[in-house]
Design a protein around this motif. Structure first.
Motif, mmCIF file in Angstrom:
data_model
loop_
_atom_site.group_PDB
_atom_site.id
_atom_site.type_symbol
_atom_site.label_atom_id
_atom_site.label_comp_id
_atom_site.label_asym_id
_atom_site.label_seq_id
_atom_site.Cartn_x
_atom_site.Cartn_y
_atom_site.Cartn_z
ATOM 1 N N LYS A 29 15.762 -2.979 4.303
ATOM 2 C CA LYS A 29 17.012 -2.425 3.764
ATOM 3 C C LYS A 29 17.586 -3.299 2.653
ATOM 4 O O LYS A 29 17.947 -2.800 1.574
ATOM 5 C CB LYS A 29 18.024 -2.258 4.903
ATOM 6 N N ASP A 30 17.675 -4.594 2.877
ATOM 7 C CA ASP A 30 18.264 -5.494 1.874
ATOM 8 C C ASP A 30 17.455 -5.481 0.581
ATOM 9 O O ASP A 30 18.022 -5.463 -0.524
ATOM 10 C CB ASP A 30 18.344 -6.921 2.430
ATOM 11 N N MET A 31 16.129 -5.509 0.722
ATOM 12 C CA MET A 31 15.297 -5.543 -0.471
ATOM 13 C C MET A 31 15.449 -4.262 -1.283
ATOM 14 O O MET A 31 15.562 -4.293 -2.520
ATOM 15 C CB MET A 31 13.825 -5.737 -0.095
ATOM 16 N N LEU A 32 15.479 -3.114 -0.612
ATOM 17 C CA LEU A 32 15.588 -1.845 -1.321
ATOM 18 C C LEU A 32 16.951 -1.685 -1.990
ATOM 19 O O LEU A 32 17.060 -1.109 -3.080
ATOM 20 C CB LEU A 32 15.312 -0.689 -0.362
ATOM 21 N N GLU A 64 18.419 3.831 4.679
ATOM 22 C CA GLU A 64 18.094 3.781 6.116
ATOM 23 C C GLU A 64 17.141 4.904 6.494
ATOM 24 O O GLU A 64 16.204 4.708 7.271
ATOM 25 C CB GLU A 64 19.374 3.838 6.946
ATOM 26 N N ASN A 65 17.386 6.083 5.915
ATOM 27 C CA ASN A 65 16.495 7.218 6.157
ATOM 28 C C ASN A 65 15.106 6.946 5.596
ATOM 29 O O ASN A 65 14.078 7.263 6.221
ATOM 30 C CB ASN A 65 17.093 8.476 5.528
ATOM 31 N N ASP A 102 11.078 6.985 -5.000
ATOM 32 C CA ASP A 102 9.759 6.366 -5.162
ATOM 33 C C ASP A 102 9.828 5.156 -6.086
ATOM 34 O O ASP A 102 9.084 4.180 -5.916
ATOM 35 C CB ASP A 102 8.758 7.384 -5.701
ATOM 36 N N LYS A 103 10.721 5.206 -7.074
ATOM 37 C CA LYS A 103 10.912 4.036 -7.938
ATOM 38 C C LYS A 103 11.383 2.838 -7.123
ATOM 39 O O LYS A 103 10.958 1.700 -7.363
ATOM 40 C CB LYS A 103 11.936 4.339 -9.031
ATOM 41 N N LEU A 104 12.275 3.085 -6.157
ATOM 42 C CA LEU A 104 12.765 1.992 -5.310
ATOM 43 C C LEU A 104 11.628 1.321 -4.561
ATOM 44 O O LEU A 104 11.510 0.092 -4.546
ATOM 45 C CB LEU A 104 13.787 2.525 -4.309
ATOM 46 N N VAL A 105 10.792 2.147 -3.936
ATOM 47 C CA VAL A 105 9.692 1.591 -3.144
ATOM 48 C C VAL A 105 8.682 0.910 -4.055
ATOM 49 O O VAL A 105 8.183 -0.182 -3.741
ATOM 50 C CB VAL A 105 9.018 2.692 -2.301
ATOM 51 N N GLN A 106 8.388 1.510 -5.196
ATOM 52 C CA GLN A 106 7.455 0.878 -6.133
ATOM 53 C C GLN A 106 7.991 -0.449 -6.640
ATOM 54 O O GLN A 106 7.221 -1.402 -6.832
ATOM 55 C CB GLN A 106 7.192 1.816 -7.315
ATOM 56 N N LYS A 107 9.293 -0.513 -6.868
ATOM 57 C CA LYS A 107 9.907 -1.772 -7.314
ATOM 58 C C LYS A 107 9.701 -2.861 -6.272
ATOM 59 O O LYS A 107 9.371 -4.014 -6.605
ATOM 60 C CB LYS A 107 11.399 -1.544 -7.553
ATOM 61 N N ALA A 108 9.890 -2.502 -4.999
ATOM 62 C CA ALA A 108 9.694 -3.469 -3.921
ATOM 63 C C ALA A 108 8.233 -3.902 -3.832
ATOM 64 O O ALA A 108 7.928 -5.092 -3.677
ATOM 65 C CB ALA A 108 10.158 -2.864 -2.592
ATOM 66 N N VAL A 109 7.317 -2.944 -3.934
ATOM 67 C CA VAL A 109 5.886 -3.258 -3.897
ATOM 68 C C VAL A 109 5.523 -4.178 -5.061
ATOM 69 O O VAL A 109 4.782 -5.164 -4.895
ATOM 70 C CB VAL A 109 5.047 -1.966 -3.950
ATOM 71 N N ALA A 110 6.051 -3.885 -6.252
ATOM 72 C CA ALA A 110 5.759 -4.699 -7.435
ATOM 73 C C ALA A 110 6.239 -6.132 -7.252
ATOM 74 O O ALA A 110 5.563 -7.081 -7.673
ATOM 75 C CB ALA A 110 6.405 -4.073 -8.673
ATOM 76 N N LYS A 111 7.392 -6.316 -6.640
ATOM 77 C CA LYS A 111 7.904 -7.664 -6.391
ATOM 78 C C LYS A 111 6.940 -8.464 -5.525
ATOM 79 O O LYS A 111 6.656 -9.638 -5.784
ATOM 80 C CB LYS A 111 9.273 -7.594 -5.705
ATOM 81 N N ILE A 112 6.438 -7.832 -4.481
ATOM 82 C CA ILE A 112 5.526 -8.516 -3.560
ATOM 83 C C ILE A 112 4.194 -8.821 -4.256
ATOM 84 O O ILE A 112 3.657 -9.931 -4.149
ATOM 85 C CB ILE A 112 5.314 -7.672 -2.298
ATOM 86 N N LEU A 113 3.661 -7.840 -4.977
ATOM 87 C CA LEU A 113 2.397 -8.053 -5.683
ATOM 88 C C LEU A 113 2.534 -9.147 -6.737
ATOM 89 O O LEU A 113 1.644 -9.990 -6.895
ATOM 90 C CB LEU A 113 1.932 -6.749 -6.338
ATOM 91 N N ASN A 114 3.649 -9.147 -7.459
ATOM 92 C CA ASN A 114 3.869 -10.184 -8.474
ATOM 93 C C ASN A 114 3.955 -11.567 -7.843
ATOM 94 O O ASN A 114 3.450 -12.553 -8.408
ATOM 95 C CB ASN A 114 5.140 -9.887 -9.272
ATOM 96 N N ALA A 115 4.592 -11.665 -6.672
ATOM 97 C CA ALA A 115 4.711 -12.961 -6.002
ATOM 98 C C ALA A 115 3.332 -13.534 -5.685
ATOM 99 O O ALA A 115 3.102 -14.743 -5.798
ATOM 100 C CB ALA A 115 5.533 -12.811 -4.723
#
Length: 440
Positions: A29-32, A64-65, A102-115
């Motif tokens: 939740k916090d990350m999104l 949350e949903n 979907d942009k939200l989830v992709q943004k989170a995925v990109a952060k993890i992949l970049n790390a």
């Protein structure tokens, strides 16, 4: 969240062979919510028409949903909306616009992949990476081309790269560092989400759409394993002389000491790309010789310039008589800038004068900031004078009666100044990273 990402980066840096098995729980939740506030509100909406402003009305409830659906594995990305933008070379370039959620989830995925992958990517890779810019890539090109032993540049173009990324190979590449089935499933669903064009859904059997939030890092991962490591650890060690590469996303140049190495490498690169379902554009890939032979025997055999990141690169004499690498705005980018200014001036000439000049200057400053690099003052000045003539022409057409002659226009510019260009970036000065030397 930043602390957790830093911890992932630290592990990736200190343990190059580490395979991450638990990543999906970081998308919480916090990350999104953080990702929501980082996304641009002015971007176009996806197929569902939902904008950032609309999603924000019930932000916590919506996220949350979303988290609940991700945990139950029922979350499925919507098809991306296909739009087209004008290409420099003519025609249209396809872009994919994901739905806002979907942009939200992709943004989170990109952060993890970049790390993870920022610790793996090599020094000569610049595109879409933090604290690395086009100007940094130009600095490296300048450094390489000014080396005494570098004589040839292979200017490459991968045909439709983003549309032809092979999903199976990409998932294999991700598997070198990630073995979290939930994270891999999520990325695979994005790749297979489909395209919506003219109300018709199309399957996506290959490619990662330009416009997708995590497409840039996925593209970098694909070329990191497909080209960068191969060139750095294998090819460069087999060549007779010195060799270098500089990559900005899928825009890549290779530099060589010897003609034989350059010709041989071009053949091997063609085979290498074919293995990963990619292809060099024959029309846009060329071998450039930086300087003529003293006897002039090779005159006309090779191109003498190459375009990279909107700049034409060439060897020219400085005031001291020594030949050095130089750049100027490429003709395609220059003409596009003039054309866009003309279209905007024509469409907005009826605005109040003060507002008109303020907005035009804002657009010009953006262009100046990018192209205002060492040695490019002539191109910038040409742009300024072209735009000035366009302003005179179209402001005179605000009504049937001419607003002013050239003398009155000069007085107008003394009150409502048109921004003049300035050199803002010194590409002769070392920037991020250092010139990466491949041992020949």
């Amino acid at each position: 969240m930043e602390t957790k990402l830093e911890r992932i980066a630290e592990i990736a840096r200190n343990r190059p062979e580490e395979v991450f098995t638990a990543l999906i729980h970081h998308i919480n939740k916090d990350m999104l919510i953080n990702c929501h506030y980082e996304l641009d509100a002015d971007k176009a909406a996806g197929v569902d028409g939902v904008t950032k402003k609309e999603y924000e009305k019930n932000l916590v409830e919506n996220i949350e949903n979303l988290i609940d659906r991700m945990k139950s594995k029922s979350y499925r990305p919507k098809p991306v909306k296909r739009v087209y933008i004008e290409k420099l070379s003519g025609g249209k370039r396809p872009l994919g616009i994901p739905a806002y959620e979907d942009k939200l989830v992709q943004k989170a995925v990109a952060k993890i992949l970049n790390a993870i992958y920022e610790e793996d990517f090599l020094e000569f890779s610049f595109g879409f990476r933090p604290e690395r810019s086009c100007h940094d890539a130009l600095r490296m090109v300048n450094d390489i081309c000014n080396r005494d032993k570098i004589n040839y540049v292979l200017d490459t173009d991968i045909k439709g790269f983003f549309d032809n990324v092979d999903h199976e190979w990409l998932m294999k590449f991700l598997g070198h560092r990630i073995n979290d089935p939930n994270m891999l499933r999520l990325i695979a669903r994005f790749l297979k989400s489909g395209i919506m064009e003219d109300g018709q859904k199309q399957k996506t059997e290959k490619g990662t759409p330009q416009g997708g939030v995590c497409s840039p890092v996925l593209a970098n991962i694909y070329l990191h394993y497909g080209v960068d490591i191969w060139f750095d650890r294998k090819i460069s060690k087999q060549l007779r002389g010195e060799s270098y590469m500089v990559r900005y996303a899928d825009d890549i140049i290779f530099c060589f000491e010897h003609e034989y190495d350059a010709q041989r490498f071009k053949e091997e690169l063609t085979e290498r790309l074919d293995k990963f379902e990619l292809e060099l554009s024959k029309e846009k890939t060329s071998l450039v010789k930086l300087e003529d032979d003293e006897d002039g025997n090779d005159s006309g055999k090779y191109d003498r310039t190459f375009d990279f990141l909107g700049f034409t690169n060439y060897m020219g004499k400085c005031r001291d008589g020594i030949k050095r690498h130089k750049v100027k705005t490429s003709s395609k980018r220059f003409n596009r800038s003039v054309r866009r200014c003309k279209e905007w001036i024509k469409a907005n000439r009826t605005l109040p004068v003060e507002e008109f000049m303020k907005e035009l200057n804002r657009k010009l400053v953006g262009t100046y900031n990018y192209f205002g690099v060492s040695g490019n003052s002539r191109s910038l000045s040409s742009l300024y004078y072209r735009v000035r003539r366009l302003v005179f022409k179209w402001l005179n057409r605000r009504s049937q009666r001419k607003s002013f002659n050239w003398g009155k226009f000069q007085k107008f510019l003394s009150k409502f100044k048109l921004k003049r260009p300035r050199i803002k970036v010194d590409i002769f000065k070392s920037g991020t990273g250092s010139c990466y030397l491949s041992k020949g």
